[in-house]
Design an enzyme around this catalytic site. Structure first.
Site, PDB file in Angstrom:
ATOM      1  N   ASP A 140       0.662   1.219   5.549  1.00  0.00           N
ATOM      2  CA  ASP A 140      -0.569   1.797   5.196  1.00  0.00           C
ATOM      3  C   ASP A 140      -1.254   1.610   4.080  1.00  0.00           C
ATOM      4  O   ASP A 140      -1.881   3.069   4.371  1.00  0.00           O
ATOM      5  CB  ASP A 140      -1.111   2.889   6.842  1.00  0.00           C
ATOM      6  N   ARG A 183      -2.707   9.065  14.611  1.00  0.00           N
ATOM      7  CA  ARG A 183      -3.936   9.401  14.920  1.00  0.00           C
ATOM      8  C   ARG A 183      -4.841   8.940  14.573  1.00  0.00           C
ATOM      9  O   ARG A 183      -6.282   8.992  14.424  1.00  0.00           O
ATOM     10  CB  ARG A 183      -4.076  10.466  13.525  1.00  0.00           C
ATOM     11  N   TYR A 216     -33.351 -27.029  17.505  1.00  0.00           N
ATOM     12  CA  TYR A 216     -32.125 -27.064  18.148  1.00  0.00           C
ATOM     13  C   TYR A 216     -31.735 -28.614  18.032  1.00  0.00           C
ATOM     14  O   TYR A 216     -32.066 -29.276  17.768  1.00  0.00           O
ATOM     15  CB  TYR A 216     -32.127 -27.062  19.526  1.00  0.00           C
ATOM     16  N   ARG A 252     -44.827 -40.145  27.076  1.00  0.00           N
ATOM     17  CA  ARG A 252     -45.326 -39.076  27.493  1.00  0.00           C
ATOM     18  C   ARG A 252     -46.703 -40.093  28.511  1.00  0.00           C
ATOM     19  O   ARG A 252     -46.037 -41.146  28.183  1.00  0.00           O
ATOM     20  CB  ARG A 252     -45.608 -37.965  25.934  1.00  0.00           C
ATOM     21  N   GLY A 276       4.997  14.524   0.052  1.00  0.00           N
ATOM     22  CA  GLY A 276       6.005  15.613  -0.600  1.00  0.00           C
ATOM     23  C   GLY A 276       6.007  16.203  -1.797  1.00  0.00           C
ATOM     24  O   GLY A 276       5.471  15.715  -2.802  1.00  0.00           O
ATOM     25  N   LYS A 320      -0.912   0.737  14.042  1.00  0.00           N
ATOM     26  CA  LYS A 320      -1.491   0.932  12.833  1.00  0.00           C
ATOM     27  C   LYS A 320      -1.680  -0.128  11.808  1.00  0.00           C
ATOM     28  O   LYS A 320      -2.737  -0.083  10.872  1.00  0.00           O
ATOM     29  CB  LYS A 320      -1.086   2.567  12.351  1.00  0.00           C
TER      30      LYS A 320
HETATM   31  C1  UD1 Z   1       6.367  10.472   3.840  1.00  0.00           C
HETATM   32  C2  UD1 Z   1       7.277  10.752   2.929  1.00  0.00           C
HETATM   33  C3  UD1 Z   1       6.800  12.090   1.467  1.00  0.00           C
HETATM   34  C4  UD1 Z   1       5.579  11.282   0.763  1.00  0.00           C
HETATM   35  C5  UD1 Z   1       4.400  10.092   1.809  1.00  0.00           C
HETATM   36  C6  UD1 Z   1       2.863   9.602   1.025  1.00  0.00           C
HETATM   37  C7  UD1 Z   1       9.473  11.352   3.719  1.00  0.00           C
HETATM   38  C8  UD1 Z   1      10.170  12.039   4.307  1.00  0.00           C
HETATM   39  N1  UD1 Z   1       8.308  11.698   3.031  1.00  0.00           N
HETATM   40  O1  UD1 Z   1       5.168  11.354   4.597  1.00  0.00           O
HETATM   41  O2  UD1 Z   1       7.331  12.380   0.861  1.00  0.00           O
HETATM   42  O3  UD1 Z   1       4.433  11.907   0.202  1.00  0.00           O
HETATM   43  O4  UD1 Z   1       5.795  10.080   3.280  1.00  0.00           O
HETATM   44  O5  UD1 Z   1       2.924   9.299   2.307  1.00  0.00           O
HETATM   45  O6  UD1 Z   1       9.666  10.190   4.082  1.00  0.00           O
HETATM   46  N2  UD1 Z   1       8.084   4.944   8.866  1.00  0.00           N
HETATM   47  C9  UD1 Z   1       8.617   4.873   9.947  1.00  0.00           C
HETATM   48  N3  UD1 Z   1       9.681   4.691  10.467  1.00  0.00           N
HETATM   49  C10 UD1 Z   1       9.764   6.360  10.606  1.00  0.00           C
HETATM   50  C11 UD1 Z   1       9.326   7.022   9.708  1.00  0.00           C
HETATM   51  C12 UD1 Z   1       8.331   6.503   9.363  1.00  0.00           C
HETATM   52  O7  UD1 Z   1       8.231   2.645   9.447  1.00  0.00           O
HETATM   53  O8  UD1 Z   1      10.771   6.441  11.286  1.00  0.00           O
HETATM   54  C13 UD1 Z   1       6.835   4.660   7.864  1.00  0.00           C
HETATM   55  C14 UD1 Z   1       5.692   4.817   8.646  1.00  0.00           C
HETATM   56  O9  UD1 Z   1       4.853   4.048   9.255  1.00  0.00           O
HETATM   57  C15 UD1 Z   1       4.732   5.149   7.741  1.00  0.00           C
HETATM   58  C16 UD1 Z   1       5.946   5.477   5.844  1.00  0.00           C
HETATM   59  O10 UD1 Z   1       6.743   5.532   6.758  1.00  0.00           O
HETATM   60  O11 UD1 Z   1       4.255   3.843   7.338  1.00  0.00           O
HETATM   61  C17 UD1 Z   1       5.990   6.979   6.211  1.00  0.00           C
HETATM   62  O12 UD1 Z   1       6.128   7.333   7.132  1.00  0.00           O
HETATM   63  P1  UD1 Z   1       5.728   9.109   7.529  1.00  0.00           P
HETATM   64  O13 UD1 Z   1       6.173   9.722   8.994  1.00  0.00           O
HETATM   65  O14 UD1 Z   1       3.802   9.195   7.185  1.00  0.00           O
HETATM   66  O15 UD1 Z   1       5.673  10.101   6.262  1.00  0.00           O
HETATM   67  P2  UD1 Z   1       5.483  11.381   5.654  1.00  0.00           P
HETATM   68  O16 UD1 Z   1       5.326  12.708   6.126  1.00  0.00           O
HETATM   69  O17 UD1 Z   1       3.247  10.883   5.655  1.00  0.00           O
HETATM   70 CA    CA Z   2       2.068  10.366   6.966  1.00  0.00          CA
END
Ligand code: UD1
Ligand code: CA
Length: 453
Positions: free
Chosen positions: A103, A16, A366, A440, A140, A23
């Site tokens: 992030d 996004r 300058y 001059r 979550g 990011k």
């Molecule tokens: C996650 C939580 C959710 C919580 C939310 C808070 C889970 C299943 N859910 O959801 O309960 O409320 O964060 O913001 O954990 N990332 C990786 N590798 C991956 C997937 C994600 O490094 O394979 C990293 C992303 O870069 C990010 C973080 O993990 O920094 C969270 O991932 P994201 O997909 O944003 O989780 P949410 O769906 O927001």
């Molecule tokens: Ca997310």
């Protein structure tokens, strides 16, 4: 003493953001988001840090450098899968592992420390940092039992209508006993709405094993804000900006208009300095007391003394002493040192030069690659001719010399102590002490020239 490690998740693409930059490398308050998280991990004394990288891994790795271990997640199969990648780095670690997302630039060390201490106090095998949100959509939800223990965390997409009504959400920050964490991760499956390995399931599984899982609620919901879009990036920027300005004001700095003042976290300003509107203070800038900075000043890595007054100035990588007046419309370039009580007036540029105590450069000048002594007066429109098209040379003007208006000082050249240079001169030879150098064309008047036909 118990030991703390950190796993920082930074493998996601951040779709996004619509950016070629990963990011976590986008900046808030002048620093990459991931750097803020690394700084917080340091502040709470994590003995070991592991950053999980994936998307544009080389760029993220380069930013991290030697600050942390790197674990590679080749495919982004979910937060649980991401944490699994850090197993090799933490297999011998005996203690608590804190999991943080890369992030979340607004995290505060004091709050995380409080969370960690709470986790230790309850004796839980795992704790989640939660927050109560008026609008919990997208997060979550924390499901608790009658003893207030955490039973499960249910994602928005997997939640029942009843669960969706829960206002307590998962911030994505956890403290887990390291051994238990990696044992349970082995057993994760991806049978959920998103087909991902959910880290959150670790907590549910620990609960099923009869282990205590705690939820610690934070009051500071700004702090846990995760950035997913440019709009949220701007929101975080403005929250961080206000925090920094509030701290400065609490410490005795006057800020005339916080809405138009931009100060990075790294900047230091002493009490009783007044910052006028439209001012940017960046990098390793430090400002002494009783200064007036602005309006319209941008300083990047500039050290300013006490009692100094800058307006409409851009300065970078340079030093300005005490009691100095600069501006308006002045450019102070790298490796410049302005000594105490110097006056620099309008439309002046100074580069890689030393300006001695009490000297004056009042207008349209300058000065580059020059060493100007103390008590020197540089008249209007003087230029140090420092470049011959190939090389740069230095100009030296010694103490108490007086350079007349519209002079070119063709470097390398020296004007000795107390010497004068006549206005309009192009000086190519050294001027001895107390001499007048003048170069001059002599004026000639043609009588009745106008009437001639
Ligand atoms: C996650 C939580 C959710 C919580 C939310 C808070 C889970 C299943 N859910 O959801 O309960 O409320 O964060 O913001 O954990 N990332 C990786 N590798 C991956 C997937 C994600 O490094 O394979 C990293 C992303 O870069 C990010 C973080 O993990 O920094 C969270 O991932 P994201 O997909 O944003 O989780 P949410 O769906 O927001
Ligand atoms: Ca997310």
């Amino acid at each position: 003493m118990s030991k703390l490690a950190a796993i920082i998740l930074a493998a996601g693409k951040g779709t996004r953001m619509k950016s070629k930059l990963p990011k976590v490398l986008h900046q808030v308050g002048g620093k990459a988001m991931l750097q803020h998280v690394l700084d917080v991990a340091d502040a709470i004394s994590c003995t070991k840090k592991v950053v999980v990288v994936g998307h544009e891994a080389e760029l993220v790795e380069a930013m991290v450098g030697s600050q942390a271990d790197i674990a590679m997640q080749k495919e982004q199969l979910g937060t649980g899968h991401a944490v699994m990648q850090a197993q090799a780095n933490l297999q011998d670690f005996d203690g608590t592992t804190m999991i943080i997302c890369g992030d979340t630039p607004l995290l505060e060390a004091t709050e995380l420390e409080k969370f960690y201490q709470e986790h230790l106090k309850t004796g839980a095998v795992a704790s989640v940092l939660s927050a109560v949100m008026a609008n919990p959509f997208g997060y979550g939800r924390i499901v608790r039992d009658e003893n207030n223990n955490v039973v499960a965390i249910v994602e928005e997409k997997d939640a029942t209508a009843e669960q969706k009504a829960i206002k307590e959400i998962n911030t994505g920050i956890y403290c887990v006993d390291n051994k238990a964490l990696f044992e349970v991760l082995q057993t994760l499956t991806c049978d959920n709405a998103q087909g991902e390995y959910y880290l959150t399931d670790v907590l549910a599984k620990l609960h099923v094993q009869g282990k205590k899982v705690a939820g610690v609620i934070t009051e500071d919901s700004d702090m846990i804000m995760g950035i997913n879009s440019r709009k949220q990036l701007a929101e975080a920027e403005s929250i961080m900006r206000i925090r920094i300005l509030d701290k400065l004001m609490d410490a005795g700095v006057t800020i005339m208009d916080p809405a138009s003042t931009f100060v990075e976290k790294t900047v230091v300003v002493a009490p009783d300095t007044v910052i006028y509107p439209y001012t940017w203070l960046e990098g390793n800038t430090t400002i002494g007391e009783d200064c007036q900075i602005g309006p319209n000043v941008r300083l990047t890595n500039v050290k300013v003394g006490n009692n100094t007054n800058l307006q409409f100035v851009y300065g970078h990588d340079c030093k300005v002493g005490n009691g100095v007046t600069v501006g308006p419309y002045v450019h102070l370039r790298p490796d410049t040192v302005i000594s105490d009580n110097v006056k620099i007036g309008n439309f002046v540029e100074v580069k890689n030069s030393n300006i001695g105590e009490g000297s004056k450069l009042p207008h349209l000048t300058y000065i580059g690659d020059s060493d100007i002594g103390s008590g020197v007066n540089i008249g209007c429109g003087c230029i140090s001719v420092n470049y011959d098209g190939k090389n740069k040379y230095r100009t030296v003007v010694k103490d108490n010399a007086f350079i007349g208006c519209n002079t070119n000082l063709v470097a390398p050249v020296t004007v000795e102590k107390g010497a004068y240079v006549g206005a309009g001169s192009t000086i190519t030879k050294d001027v001895p002490e107390n001499a007048l150098g003048i170069a001059r064309a002599k004026q000639k008047n043609l009588e009745d020239w106008v009437k001639k036909d």
